[in-house]
Design an enzyme around this catalytic site. Structure first.
Site, short mmCIF file in Angstrom:
data_model
loop_
_atom_site.label_atom_id
_atom_site.label_comp_id
_atom_site.label_asym_id
_atom_site.label_seq_id
_atom_site.Cartn_x
_atom_site.Cartn_y
_atom_site.Cartn_z
N CYS A 222 56.77 6.16 101.88
CA CYS A 222 56.96 4.99 101.03
C CYS A 222 57.69 5.41 99.75
CB CYS A 222 55.63 4.33 100.71
SG CYS A 222 54.57 5.18 99.53
N CYS B 118 55.41 7.15 97.22
CA CYS B 118 55.07 8.52 97.65
C CYS B 118 56.22 9.47 97.33
CB CYS B 118 54.77 8.54 99.14
SG CYS B 118 53.35 7.52 99.61
#
Length: 76
Positions: free
Chosen positions: A1, A4
């Protein structure tokens, strides 16, 4: 993501700063769904701090290096 990936440099920096005092690892939740279920991870990024094999603390959401370091300092 995206969150992240945004946190990756902070996590890597903390890993280097705490080498020998803490082990830092990353887990791809798409490839390890049984692990995410085991630890009831509902949102990413999630940081889990283990001590003696048990979850000691956690952070959910993108966090700065300073916040991650404070979590470690509080628990190690």
């Amino acid at each position: 993501c995206g969150s992240c990936r945004m946190m990756a440099p902070a996590v890597e920096s903390v890993a280097a700063d705490y080498a020998g005092r803490a082990k830092v690892g990353k887990l791809n939740v798409d490839e390890n769904q049984s692990t995410t279920s085991r630890y009831n991870i509902r949102s990413i990024p999630t940081l889990l701090l283990f001590k003696n094999g048990q979850i000691q603390d956690q952070l959910v959401g993108a966090r700065s290096k300073d916040i991650i370091a404070k979590l470690l300092d509080k628990n190690i």
